[in-house]
Design a protein around this motif. Structure first.
Motif, PDB file in Angstrom:
ATOM      1  N   ASN A  44       0.845  -1.206   0.000  1.00 25.59           N
ATOM      2  CA  ASN A  44       0.000   0.000   0.000  1.00 25.59           C
ATOM      3  C   ASN A  44       0.874   1.248   0.000  1.00 25.59           C
ATOM      4  O   ASN A  44       0.592   2.215  -0.697  1.00 25.59           O
ATOM      5  N   LEU A  45       1.942   1.194   0.807  1.00 27.19           N
ATOM      6  CA  LEU A  45       2.850   2.341   0.887  1.00 27.19           C
ATOM      7  C   LEU A  45       3.454   2.650  -0.483  1.00 27.19           C
ATOM      8  O   LEU A  45       3.472   3.804  -0.923  1.00 27.19           O
ATOM      9  N   PHE A  46       3.932   1.616  -1.170  1.00 28.92           N
ATOM     10  CA  PHE A  46       4.607   1.833  -2.451  1.00 28.92           C
ATOM     11  C   PHE A  46       3.652   2.340  -3.535  1.00 28.92           C
ATOM     12  O   PHE A  46       4.101   2.822  -4.573  1.00 28.92           O
ATOM     13  N   ARG A  47       2.353   2.209  -3.292  1.00 30.65           N
ATOM     14  CA  ARG A  47       1.376   2.687  -4.281  1.00 30.65           C
ATOM     15  C   ARG A  47       0.710   3.978  -3.816  1.00 30.65           C
ATOM     16  O   ARG A  47      -0.188   4.484  -4.494  1.00 30.65           O
ATOM     17  N   ASN A  48       1.131   4.450  -2.658  1.00 32.10           N
ATOM     18  CA  ASN A  48       0.524   5.643  -2.076  1.00 32.10           C
ATOM     19  C   ASN A  48       1.006   6.897  -2.820  1.00 32.10           C
ATOM     20  O   ASN A  48       2.184   7.044  -3.121  1.00 32.10           O
ATOM     21  N   ALA A  49       0.066   7.821  -3.110  1.00 34.72           N
ATOM     22  CA  ALA A  49       0.406   9.018  -3.895  1.00 34.72           C
ATOM     23  C   ALA A  49       1.461   9.873  -3.186  1.00 34.72           C
ATOM     24  O   ALA A  49       2.367  10.413  -3.834  1.00 34.72           O
ATOM     25  N   THR A  50       1.358   9.982  -1.877  1.00 39.16           N
ATOM     26  CA  THR A  50       2.346  10.782  -1.133  1.00 39.16           C
ATOM     27  C   THR A  50       3.739  10.160  -1.257  1.00 39.16           C
ATOM     28  O   THR A  50       4.741  10.848  -1.414  1.00 39.16           O
ATOM     29  N   PHE A  51       3.782   8.840  -1.214  1.00 41.69           N
ATOM     30  CA  PHE A  51       5.054   8.125  -1.358  1.00 41.69           C
ATOM     31  C   PHE A  51       5.631   8.369  -2.761  1.00 41.69           C
ATOM     32  O   PHE A  51       6.817   8.643  -2.925  1.00 41.69           O
ATOM     33  N   LEU A  52       4.748   8.295  -3.750  1.00 40.52           N
ATOM     34  CA  LEU A  52       5.216   8.423  -5.133  1.00 40.52           C
ATOM     35  C   LEU A  52       5.713   9.829  -5.462  1.00 40.52           C
ATOM     36  O   LEU A  52       6.537  10.003  -6.353  1.00 40.52           O
ATOM     37  N   THR A  53       5.206  10.816  -4.727  1.00 42.18           N
ATOM     38  CA  THR A  53       5.583  12.200  -5.059  1.00 42.18           C
ATOM     39  C   THR A  53       6.588  12.799  -4.073  1.00 42.18           C
ATOM     40  O   THR A  53       6.909  13.971  -4.162  1.00 42.18           O
ATOM     41  N   ASN A  54       7.063  11.987  -3.153  1.00 33.90           N
ATOM     42  CA  ASN A  54       8.052  12.475  -2.184  1.00 33.90           C
ATOM     43  C   ASN A  54       9.229  11.508  -2.079  1.00 33.90           C
ATOM     44  O   ASN A  54       9.025  10.301  -1.939  1.00 33.90           O
ATOM     45  N   ARG A  55      10.415  12.056  -2.120  1.00 30.36           N
ATOM     46  CA  ARG A  55      11.598  11.183  -2.082  1.00 30.36           C
ATOM     47  C   ARG A  55      11.781  10.551  -0.696  1.00 30.36           C
ATOM     48  O   ARG A  55      12.283   9.449  -0.568  1.00 30.36           O
ATOM     49  N   THR A  56      11.397  11.297   0.333  1.00 31.25           N
ATOM     50  CA  THR A  56      11.646  10.819   1.698  1.00 31.25           C
ATOM     51  C   THR A  56      10.336  10.716   2.471  1.00 31.25           C
ATOM     52  O   THR A  56       9.540  11.666   2.446  1.00 31.25           O
ATOM     53  N   VAL A  57      10.125   9.567   3.117  1.00 29.20           N
ATOM     54  CA  VAL A  57       8.938   9.448   3.975  1.00 29.20           C
ATOM     55  C   VAL A  57       9.336   8.888   5.341  1.00 29.20           C
ATOM     56  O   VAL A  57      10.267   8.074   5.437  1.00 29.20           O
ATOM     57  N   LEU A  58       8.628   9.354   6.343  1.00 30.47           N
ATOM     58  CA  LEU A  58       8.780   8.791   7.691  1.00 30.47           C
ATOM     59  C   LEU A  58       7.543   7.943   7.937  1.00 30.47           C
ATOM     60  O   LEU A  58       6.416   8.415   7.744  1.00 30.47           O
ATOM     61  N   VAL A  59       7.752   6.679   8.319  1.00 30.70           N
ATOM     62  CA  VAL A  59       6.599   5.798   8.532  1.00 30.70           C
ATOM     63  C   VAL A  59       6.557   5.297   9.976  1.00 30.70           C
ATOM     64  O   VAL A  59       7.578   5.297  10.672  1.00 30.70           O
ATOM     65  N   GLY A  60       5.371   4.849  10.362  1.00 26.03           N
ATOM     66  CA  GLY A  60       5.200   4.275  11.701  1.00 26.03           C
ATOM     67  C   GLY A  60       5.243   2.765  11.644  1.00 26.03           C
ATOM     68  O   GLY A  60       5.545   2.174  10.591  1.00 26.03           O
ATOM     69  N   SER A  61       4.894   2.117  12.755  1.00 26.94           N
ATOM     70  CA  SER A  61       4.995   0.655  12.824  1.00 26.94           C
ATOM     71  C   SER A  61       4.023  -0.035  11.865  1.00 26.94           C
ATOM     72  O   SER A  61       4.222  -1.186  11.504  1.00 26.94           O
ATOM     73  N   ASP A  62       2.946   0.687  11.461  1.00 26.88           N
ATOM     74  CA  ASP A  62       2.008   0.093  10.499  1.00 26.88           C
ATOM     75  C   ASP A  62       2.310   0.554   9.065  1.00 26.88           C
ATOM     76  O   ASP A  62       1.501   0.380   8.159  1.00 26.88           O
ATOM     77  N   LEU A  63       3.466   1.177   8.894  1.00 27.83           N
ATOM     78  CA  LEU A  63       3.961   1.635   7.597  1.00 27.83           C
ATOM     79  C   LEU A  63       3.073   2.712   6.954  1.00 27.83           C
ATOM     80  O   LEU A  63       3.100   2.876   5.727  1.00 27.83           O
ATOM     81  N   THR A  64       2.284   3.401   7.755  1.00 26.12           N
ATOM     82  CA  THR A  64       1.574   4.564   7.219  1.00 26.12           C
ATOM     83  C   THR A  64       2.502   5.778   7.314  1.00 26.12           C
ATOM     84  O   THR A  64       3.355   5.859   8.197  1.00 26.12           O
ATOM     85  N   ILE A  65       2.311   6.715   6.384  1.00 24.05           N
ATOM     86  CA  ILE A  65       3.224   7.857   6.313  1.00 24.05           C
ATOM     87  C   ILE A  65       2.889   8.872   7.404  1.00 24.05           C
ATOM     88  O   ILE A  65       1.739   9.302   7.542  1.00 24.05           O
ATOM     89  N   GLN A  66       3.915   9.259   8.156  1.00 24.37           N
ATOM     90  CA  GLN A  66       3.718  10.260   9.208  1.00 24.37           C
ATOM     91  C   GLN A  66       4.244  11.618   8.779  1.00 24.37           C
ATOM     92  O   GLN A  66       3.816  12.645   9.274  1.00 24.37           O
ATOM     93  N   ASN A  67       5.188  11.601   7.898  1.00 28.10           N
ATOM     94  CA  ASN A  67       5.792  12.850   7.427  1.00 28.10           C
ATOM     95  C   ASN A  67       6.474  12.574   6.089  1.00 28.10           C
ATOM     96  O   ASN A  67       6.831  11.427   5.809  1.00 28.10           O
ATOM     97  N   SER A  68       6.655  13.611   5.304  1.00 33.95           N
ATOM     98  CA  SER A  68       7.323  13.385   4.010  1.00 33.95           C
ATOM     99  C   SER A  68       7.914  14.689   3.495  1.00 33.95           C
ATOM    100  O   SER A  68       7.495  15.782   3.893  1.00 33.95           O
ATOM    101  N   ASN A  69       8.880  14.568   2.623  1.00 28.80           N
ATOM    102  CA  ASN A  69       9.355  15.732   1.881  1.00 28.80           C
ATOM    103  C   ASN A  69       9.967  15.280   0.565  1.00 28.80           C
ATOM    104  O   ASN A  69      10.303  14.108   0.391  1.00 28.80           O
ATOM    105  N   ASN A  70      10.090  16.249  -0.340  1.00 29.63           N
ATOM    106  CA  ASN A  70      10.614  15.898  -1.656  1.00 29.63           C
ATOM    107  C   ASN A  70      11.946  16.602  -1.924  1.00 29.63           C
ATOM    108  O   ASN A  70      12.283  16.880  -3.075  1.00 29.63           O
ATOM    109  N   ASP A  71      12.679  16.896  -0.853  1.00 31.75           N
ATOM    110  CA  ASP A  71      13.974  17.559  -1.027  1.00 31.75           C
ATOM    111  C   ASP A  71      14.895  16.662  -1.852  1.00 31.75           C
ATOM    112  O   ASP A  71      14.947  15.448  -1.612  1.00 31.75           O
ATOM    113  N   PRO A  72      15.627  17.264  -2.796  1.00 34.04           N
ATOM    114  CA  PRO A  72      16.536  16.432  -3.591  1.00 34.04           C
ATOM    115  C   PRO A  72      17.675  15.872  -2.740  1.00 34.04           C
ATOM    116  O   PRO A  72      18.063  16.494  -1.742  1.00 34.04           O
TER     117      PRO A  72
END
Lengths: 199, 369
Positions: free
Chosen positions: B76-104
């Protein structure tokens, strides 16, 4: 143990392995991989356990594509025909039922996880290379034997692993933090290095 | 034994002492959730391909409580739009995104690694997922790109090697390799040996002419040299398993047996040569083989016969290749010219489509030494 009892036990093993393989991301597993994984579970078992090998009922012979056990084959055929697995005998299989999953001893489940987690680090496609580099399998191929591969306590894989461990014990001041499972993991790390460097 | 009596291996262990202790006792790497997530991330990348590098951060605490169905959650994470549009994601124990950024990410391997390691502090574990499904991790400010016994670079080189489907491309490159002096010289009789041959066989004849007329002479038993040379080239350039000679039940041997990395399909290469070799004693020519009947029909029959035998033994053979090293004195047409189904006995013709005659591997002693 009767043939039927052996098959029932094998069915539980195969269902559990496929279910636990899914937990490391292998949604489906090729039937060749299953043969190879059960072989590794059997041949490495005695390195970490002093009790009787829990995979004693599997008897492997050498084929071009790795070790082959008739019991694994029969179990897969049974599980496919009873729709507990989907797929085909020459390709990939995946779960279609939870029957039999985890209906084996805790120790056996733990051991299956140990081997699957080690293999998972490298991916399903590398399992064959590990088999080809397994000392006992290699010995059986060299001898061109068509009979059963020796997987008892005197097998070459265990001898090599024990020697691998001895080298650590003789070199590092404290090896108390390295479990037997870790030695296997480190040994696979070593084999993988040999494979990718084509040594 | 291979390890305990090997000072070099033990020296290597001593060098890697710190890495070994960290791996086996840092409270993370040896744990089940860590190993499971490492495997899951690689599998997800194989299933959901993309060209971008990704950084996945998870705290050590969340990692230790990794959810039971992490395989599904990771997909689910790998298909998540936030994941696809951000290079870096912070996830929790259930692998849901808690924070993200697209800094190069910083340019250059070393700068990038330093940057990733700098994120891996304060109990954060950083997984770096490459498009080719290689997953490296950073923890406690350290870069764990290498295994204990292999480096990230050697793994990258291995993953870039060609697959069995690209065998012919690799062999085309090998043909070019054969035109290099360092490669072809090993097949031919050396100049000094030819001089000795001249003085033993016909000292009355002009030496220079003799050397020119015999520079095409191959060493004794050249088949072994050819087989090893091509086998090593394939091994070093392909992501496949090259096994030893396979013995068929009738005790014939396949020269080179190849299986794809998965070990599912079998291919083999039968090696032949045409030309002239020197005799064992070095004072007279040994064997001379011509295209006919050596290649057409003998070798064709042999290869198709092997295919038949392998299939009878339930071996999943896909193709049997015939590779001919052409060391003939003159430049002649390919030894495979005119090969057809009629070269094999009627009962074997059903397998002819699995037979491939590779274009000749020309070996010429252009500059003898």
């Amino acid at each position: 143990m009767s043939n039927k009892e052996e098959l029932m036990l094998a069915n539980a093993d195969i269902m559990t392995i496929i279910a636990h393989a899914k937990r490391i991301g292998w949604d489906s597993v090729s039937t060749n991989t299953l043969q190879r994984v059960v072989y590794l579970m059997k041949v490495l078992y005695s390195f970490c356990h002093s009790d009787e090998n829990e995979f004693v009922q599997y008897h492997f012979s050498v084929t071009v594509f790795g070790p082959y056990s008739d019991l694994v084959y029969k179990s897969l055929a049974f599980l496919l025909s009873s729709q507990r697995l989907l797929g085909d005998l020459d390709g990939e299989v995946r779960l279609n039922s939870s029957d039999g999953i985890d209906s084996i001893s805790e120790d056996k489940k733990k051991w299956m996880d140990v081997i699957l987690l080690i293999l998972g680090k490298y991916g399903e496609s590398k399992v064959f290379s590990f088999i080809v580099n397994d000392p006992q399998y290699d010995q059986a191929v060299k001898a061109n034997i068509s009979s059963e591969i020796n997987t008892d306590l005197e097998n070459d894989t265990l001898k090599v692993l024990n020697d691998f461990k001895k080298a650590f014990e003789e070199t590092l001041t404290d090896t108390s933090t390295i479990s037997e499972e870790e030695y296997i993991s480190l040994y696979f790390d070593y084999l993988f290095g040999q494979i990718i460097e084509k040594k | 034994m291979k390890f305990s009596d090997n000072p070099q291996f033990k020296g290597y262990l001593a060098e890697k002492k710190q890495d070994i202790y960290q791996r086996t006792s840092d409270g993370v790497q040896e744990t089940e959730p860590f190993q499971r997530l490492l495997s899951i991330l690689a599998e997800c990348r194989r299933k959901v391909e993309e060209q971008d590098f990704r950084l996945i951060l998870i705290s050590k605490e969340d990692l230790s409580r990794l959810c039971f169905d992490a395989d599904t959650k990771a997909m689910n994470l790998f298909r998540n739009a936030t994941f696809l549009t951000n290079r870096t994601v912070l996830v929790g124990s259930d692998l849901t995104i808690q924070n993200s950024n697209n800094d190069p990410f910083p340019d250059g391997d070393n700068d990038a690694r330093r940057f990733f390691a700098s994120l891996a502090t304060n109990d954060m574990v950083v997984f770096h997922v490459a498009p080719n499904a290689m997953v490296h991790f950073f923890m406690d400010g350290n870069d764990y790109g290498d295994g204990i016994f292999y480096t990230r670079d050697s793994l990258t080189r291995y993953e870039e090697r060609r697959t069995i489907e690209q065998l012919r491309e690799v062999l085309d490159e090998y043909r070019i390799e054969l035109t290099r002096q360092n490669t072809y010289l090993k097949f031919f009789v050396t100049k000094s040996a030819l001089r000795a041959f001249h003085s033993l066989a016909c000292p009355e004849k002009d030496e220079r002419t003799f050397l020119e007329n015999h520079k095409h002479l191959l060493n004794n038993k050249p088949e072994e040299l050819f087989r090893e040379d091509i086998r090593n080239y394939i091994k070093n350039h392909m992501k496949i398993v090259v096994t030893r000679e396979e013995t068929l039940e009738n005790l014939d041997r396949l020269d080179i047996e190849l299986t794809d990395e998965d070990g599912q399909d079998l291919y083999f290469i039968e090696i032949k040569w045409v030309g002239e070799s020197i005799g064992l004693s070095g004072d007279r020519p040994g064997k001379e083989f011509k295209a006919q009947p050596r290649i057409k029909p003998d070798a064709v029959k042999q290869v198709v016969g092997y295919i038949d035998e392998l299939l009878k033994e339930d071996k999943n053979v896909k193709i049997g290749y015939l590779a001919v090293f052409d060391a003939r004195k003159e430049d002649l047409e390919d030894t495979g010219t005119g090969i057809s189904e009629s070269d094999v006995p009627e009962n074997l013709r059903k397998h002819f489509h699995r037979f491939v005659k590779l274009p000749d591997f020309r070996v010429k002693n252009i500059n003898p030494r």
